[in-house]
Design a protein around this motif. Structure first.
Motif, PDB file in Angstrom:
ATOM      1  N   MET A 141       0.849  -1.141  -0.100  1.00  0.00           N
ATOM      2  CA  MET A 141       0.052  -0.055   0.019  1.00  0.00           C
ATOM      3  C   MET A 141       0.842   1.242  -0.014  1.00  0.00           C
ATOM      4  SD  MET A 141      -2.594   1.420   2.889  1.00  0.00           S
ATOM      5  CE  MET A 141      -3.975   0.044   3.051  1.00  0.00           C
ATOM      6  N   SER A 142       0.679   2.274  -0.933  1.00  0.00           N
ATOM      7  CA  SER A 142       1.690   3.495  -0.976  1.00  0.00           C
ATOM      8  C   SER A 142       1.367   4.243   0.115  1.00  0.00           C
ATOM      9  CB  SER A 142       1.235   4.249  -2.348  1.00  0.00           C
ATOM     10  OG  SER A 142       0.238   4.943  -2.099  1.00  0.00           O
ATOM     11  N   HIS A 143       2.344   5.091   0.509  1.00  0.00           N
ATOM     12  CA  HIS A 143       2.126   6.133   1.628  1.00  0.00           C
ATOM     13  C   HIS A 143       0.949   7.281   1.335  1.00  0.00           C
ATOM     14  CE1 HIS A 143       4.170   9.723  -0.307  1.00  0.00           C
ATOM     15  NE2 HIS A 143       4.819   8.692  -0.827  1.00  0.00           N
ATOM     16  N   ILE A 144       0.632   7.353   0.088  1.00  0.00           N
ATOM     17  CA  ILE A 144      -0.527   8.130  -0.338  1.00  0.00           C
ATOM     18  C   ILE A 144      -1.848   7.422   0.236  1.00  0.00           C
ATOM     19  CG2 ILE A 144      -1.890   9.133  -2.290  1.00  0.00           C
ATOM     20  CD1 ILE A 144       0.535  10.684  -1.636  1.00  0.00           C
ATOM     21  N   VAL A 145      -2.196   6.228  -0.119  1.00  0.00           N
ATOM     22  CA  VAL A 145      -3.104   5.408   0.249  1.00  0.00           C
ATOM     23  C   VAL A 145      -3.218   5.453   2.072  1.00  0.00           C
ATOM     24  CG1 VAL A 145      -4.600   3.470   0.010  1.00  0.00           C
ATOM     25  CG2 VAL A 145      -3.268   4.306  -2.087  1.00  0.00           C
ATOM     26  N   ARG A 146      -1.972   4.986   2.411  1.00  0.00           N
ATOM     27  CA  ARG A 146      -2.074   4.769   3.804  1.00  0.00           C
ATOM     28  C   ARG A 146      -2.169   6.084   4.635  1.00  0.00           C
ATOM     29  NH1 ARG A 146       2.788   2.678   3.482  1.00  0.00           N
ATOM     30  NH2 ARG A 146       3.748   4.522   4.558  1.00  0.00           N
ATOM     31  N   ASN A 147      -1.941   7.330   4.111  1.00  0.00           N
ATOM     32  CA  ASN A 147      -1.978   8.319   4.771  1.00  0.00           C
ATOM     33  C   ASN A 147      -3.411   9.283   4.134  1.00  0.00           C
ATOM     34  OD1 ASN A 147      -0.002   8.127   6.415  1.00  0.00           O
ATOM     35  ND2 ASN A 147       1.341   8.612   4.822  1.00  0.00           N
ATOM     36  N   GLN A 148      -4.090   8.463   3.298  1.00  0.00           N
ATOM     37  CA  GLN A 148      -5.119   9.244   2.734  1.00  0.00           C
ATOM     38  C   GLN A 148      -6.080  10.265   3.214  1.00  0.00           C
ATOM     39  OE1 GLN A 148      -8.190   6.871   0.236  1.00  0.00           O
ATOM     40  NE2 GLN A 148      -7.220   7.637  -1.694  1.00  0.00           N
ATOM     41  N   SER A 149      -6.585   9.725   4.395  1.00  0.00           N
ATOM     42  CA  SER A 149      -7.624  10.431   4.982  1.00  0.00           C
ATOM     43  C   SER A 149      -6.839  11.809   5.585  1.00  0.00           C
ATOM     44  CB  SER A 149      -8.336   9.838   6.155  1.00  0.00           C
ATOM     45  OG  SER A 149      -7.469   9.067   7.065  1.00  0.00           O
ATOM     46  N   LYS A 150      -5.780  11.593   6.092  1.00  0.00           N
ATOM     47  CA  LYS A 150      -5.103  12.587   6.655  1.00  0.00           C
ATOM     48  C   LYS A 150      -4.640  13.709   5.815  1.00  0.00           C
ATOM     49  CE  LYS A 150      -0.710  12.211   7.435  1.00  0.00           C
ATOM     50  NZ  LYS A 150       0.728  11.889   8.082  1.00  0.00           N
ATOM     51  N   LEU A 151      -4.054  13.155   4.588  1.00  0.00           N
ATOM     52  CA  LEU A 151      -3.641  14.289   3.600  1.00  0.00           C
ATOM     53  C   LEU A 151      -5.041  14.970   2.760  1.00  0.00           C
ATOM     54  CD1 LEU A 151      -1.012  11.788   1.930  1.00  0.00           C
ATOM     55  CD2 LEU A 151      -0.630  13.843   3.150  1.00  0.00           C
ATOM     56  N   LEU A 152      -5.905  14.217   2.652  1.00  0.00           N
ATOM     57  CA  LEU A 152      -7.255  14.714   1.908  1.00  0.00           C
ATOM     58  C   LEU A 152      -7.863  15.763   3.149  1.00  0.00           C
ATOM     59  CD1 LEU A 152      -9.338  11.636   0.555  1.00  0.00           C
ATOM     60  CD2 LEU A 152      -8.727  13.876  -0.624  1.00  0.00           C
ATOM     61  N   ALA A 153      -7.807  15.339   4.404  1.00  0.00           N
ATOM     62  CA  ALA A 153      -8.273  16.536   5.233  1.00  0.00           C
ATOM     63  C   ALA A 153      -7.435  17.669   5.227  1.00  0.00           C
ATOM     64  CB  ALA A 153      -8.118  16.155   6.912  1.00  0.00           C
ATOM     65  N   ARG A 154      -6.322  17.605   5.159  1.00  0.00           N
ATOM     66  CA  ARG A 154      -5.218  18.702   5.144  1.00  0.00           C
ATOM     67  C   ARG A 154      -5.357  19.377   3.697  1.00  0.00           C
ATOM     68  NH1 ARG A 154       1.003  18.128   7.325  1.00  0.00           N
ATOM     69  NH2 ARG A 154       1.251  20.508   7.259  1.00  0.00           N
ATOM     70  N   THR A 155      -5.779  18.669   2.806  1.00  0.00           N
ATOM     71  CA  THR A 155      -5.838  19.448   1.320  1.00  0.00           C
ATOM     72  C   THR A 155      -7.277  20.262   1.189  1.00  0.00           C
ATOM     73  OG1 THR A 155      -4.526  17.711   0.224  1.00  0.00           O
ATOM     74  CG2 THR A 155      -5.822  19.179  -1.267  1.00  0.00           C
ATOM     75  N   ARG A 156      -8.033  19.736   1.821  1.00  0.00           N
ATOM     76  CA  ARG A 156      -9.662  20.331   2.004  1.00  0.00           C
ATOM     77  C   ARG A 156      -9.526  21.493   2.897  1.00  0.00           C
ATOM     78  NH1 ARG A 156     -12.148  14.636   2.423  1.00  0.00           N
ATOM     79  NH2 ARG A 156     -12.503  14.022   0.239  1.00  0.00           N
ATOM     80  N   ARG A 157      -8.887  21.342   3.642  1.00  0.00           N
ATOM     81  CA  ARG A 157      -8.516  22.763   4.462  1.00  0.00           C
ATOM     82  C   ARG A 157      -8.109  24.025   3.793  1.00  0.00           C
ATOM     83  NH1 ARG A 157      -7.409  19.809   8.896  1.00  0.00           N
ATOM     84  NH2 ARG A 157      -4.887  20.037   8.812  1.00  0.00           N
ATOM     85  N   ILE A 158      -7.278  23.444   3.081  1.00  0.00           N
ATOM     86  CA  ILE A 158      -6.312  24.490   2.194  1.00  0.00           C
ATOM     87  C   ILE A 158      -7.243  25.049   1.227  1.00  0.00           C
ATOM     88  CG2 ILE A 158      -4.654  24.866   0.378  1.00  0.00           C
ATOM     89  CD1 ILE A 158      -2.831  23.013   1.796  1.00  0.00           C
TER      90      ILE A 158
END
Lengths: 90, 90, 90, 90
Positions: C1-18
């Motif tokens: 599983m890539s780090h993008i998929v593994r951290n998906q919810s955290k990264l998505l939350a951060r991007t949505r905030r931006i």
């Protein structure tokens, strides 16, 4: 009296400190010092130079823009400062 | 042989150039030179130090991470480099 | 599983905030809000994007370099990351 | 008319483009896209936000400093802009 002359001793002291940091990096390189330490020294010089640049910029804007009575010269000077910013900020 | 020693002459030459630029700023300040010129000199030193930092960082990652056979040491070294980046990148 | 998929919810939350911050700037501009406030909002978005970039970079180096068993791929990946750094760091 | 209102359509177009870039990153993350591509997208957004910030800053200095007839307000406004610079430039 220009802000350079008015703040000369402060600016010179700051620049000499940076010169000393660069000399220390040169010595560390010549002695083949541990690279993580040299990396940290170079990062510190970058921060010191950045600080000097912001200080000079602030003084420059205050003297050559805020204290300048002619509007056309103020506008011209702001363009000079902004193009300097653009040249090194990506 | 470490990348510092292997690239010593190139890194020393680069650092001495930066030292020369800093000495030129010191001279300009001492002579009360025109501040826009000094601003440009300081911005140039900032760019030169940034370039030296990126070069050292690249060599450091190649030697201490890419060429490192132990996974745990590679992970540790990446953390060191990233914390350096965070410390001076806002 | 890539780090993008593994951290998906955290990264998505951060991007949505931006994304939300950018939408707020758009609203402020549309309403002709006070420019100093807009300047501060844009500076805040820059800091948030910088933080996201450093986080992605750190995870990328850990997964595609530290966890990579082949030395040649590690070296290639470090070149990729460093050229990204050089492209936006002056 | 403030520089924000005067340049509203240009600034709004620029901000909407950034919003679109952020939405594209969100989509790429949701789809578990390849991380080097996402890294490049985020670096591009950082550059776009930086450009917007410098444009706003330049207009702000021109309107609220160069075009300001009172010296005390010019000095105050320069301090505001410089503290913004210091807050995000290391």
């Amino acid at each position: 009296m220009s802000h350079i002359v008015r703040n000369q001793s402060k600016l010179l002291a700051r620049t000499r400190r940076i010169g000393g940091q660069v000399a220390a990096i040169e010595k560390a390189l010549a002695e083949g010092a541990e690279c993580a330490a040299i990396l940290t020294q170079v990062a510190a010089v970058r921060g010191a130079v950045q600080g000097l640049l912001l200080e000079l910029m602030s003084e420059h804007l205050q003297e050559h823009v805020a204290d300048e009575s002619r509007r056309d010269l103020r506008k011209k000077e702001i363009d000079t400062v902004m193009s300097l910013f653009r040249s090194y900020m990506k």
